[in-house]
Design a protein around this motif. Structure first.
Motif, mmCIF file in Angstrom:
data_model
loop_
_atom_site.group_PDB
_atom_site.id
_atom_site.type_symbol
_atom_site.label_atom_id
_atom_site.label_comp_id
_atom_site.label_asym_id
_atom_site.label_seq_id
_atom_site.Cartn_x
_atom_site.Cartn_y
_atom_site.Cartn_z
ATOM 1 N N UNK A 8 1.058 -1.534 0.244
ATOM 2 C CA UNK A 8 -0.143 -0.524 0.077
ATOM 3 C C UNK A 8 0.629 1.349 0.329
ATOM 4 N N UNK A 9 2.206 1.556 1.023
ATOM 5 C CA UNK A 9 3.034 2.608 0.814
ATOM 6 C C UNK A 9 3.620 2.354 -0.220
ATOM 7 N N UNK A 10 3.601 1.448 -1.400
ATOM 8 C CA UNK A 10 4.887 1.708 -2.180
ATOM 9 C C UNK A 10 3.972 2.339 -3.262
ATOM 10 N N UNK A 11 3.078 2.052 -3.563
ATOM 11 C CA UNK A 11 1.764 2.533 -4.767
ATOM 12 C C UNK A 11 1.073 3.794 -4.080
ATOM 13 N N UNK A 12 1.436 4.332 -2.804
ATOM 14 C CA UNK A 12 0.585 5.372 -2.491
ATOM 15 C C UNK A 12 2.059 6.436 -2.814
ATOM 16 N N UNK A 13 3.712 6.146 -2.720
ATOM 17 C CA UNK A 13 4.842 7.176 -2.357
ATOM 18 C C UNK A 13 4.593 6.605 -4.065
ATOM 19 N N UNK A 52 16.848 -0.448 -1.797
ATOM 20 C CA UNK A 52 16.895 0.425 -3.101
ATOM 21 C C UNK A 52 15.713 1.232 -2.933
ATOM 22 N N UNK A 53 14.495 1.090 -2.970
ATOM 23 C CA UNK A 53 13.307 1.325 -3.464
ATOM 24 C C UNK A 53 13.484 2.985 -1.851
ATOM 25 N N UNK A 54 13.729 2.766 -0.693
ATOM 26 C CA UNK A 54 13.553 4.370 -0.205
ATOM 27 C C UNK A 54 14.847 5.057 -0.698
ATOM 28 N N UNK A 58 14.336 8.627 -1.207
ATOM 29 C CA UNK A 58 14.455 9.379 0.077
ATOM 30 C C UNK A 58 13.665 8.800 0.797
ATOM 31 N N UNK A 59 13.473 8.187 1.633
ATOM 32 C CA UNK A 59 12.396 7.782 3.108
ATOM 33 C C UNK A 59 13.163 6.930 3.724
ATOM 34 N N UNK A 60 12.611 6.719 4.823
ATOM 35 C CA UNK A 60 13.325 5.879 6.182
ATOM 36 C C UNK A 60 13.036 4.443 5.296
ATOM 37 N N UNK A 61 13.200 3.764 5.717
ATOM 38 C CA UNK A 61 12.795 2.130 5.513
ATOM 39 C C UNK A 61 11.165 1.951 6.574
ATOM 40 N N UNK A 64 8.471 3.475 4.551
ATOM 41 C CA UNK A 64 8.377 2.358 3.269
ATOM 42 C C UNK A 64 7.485 1.133 4.073
ATOM 43 N N UNK A 65 7.563 0.778 5.163
ATOM 44 C CA UNK A 65 7.428 -0.920 5.542
ATOM 45 C C UNK A 65 6.478 -0.506 6.439
#
Length: 66
Positions: A8-13, A52-54, A58-61, A64-65
């Motif tokens: 969900x977070x990956x899609x949103x970001x 790599x995604x983080x 340019x966000x913290x793990x 993202x998680x």
């Protein structure tokens, strides 16, 4: 313990940053289908890909998680 909301977070970001799945995949070294799979919680990326995604965003793990 917090819930893991990676997909969900990956899609949103990704959408906030206006990046396609294809472009994001190229940036982290996976195919667009893998990004789609992560976003739909059908599979989960390796720790290396999560880092790599983080970095790409340019966000913290944690951002993202969780």
């Amino acid at each position: 313990m917090k819930n893991i909301n990676l997909g969900k977070n990956l899609r949103r970001i990704r959408r906030l940053e206006d990046i396609t799945q294809k472009t994001l995949g190229e940036l982290v070294g996976v195919k667009a289908a893998a990004i789609s799979s992560y976003e739909n919680n059908e599979s989960y990326p390796s720790l290396e890909i999560i880092v790599r995604l983080a970095e790409v965003f340019n966000i913290s793990l944690d951002e993202l998680i969780f």
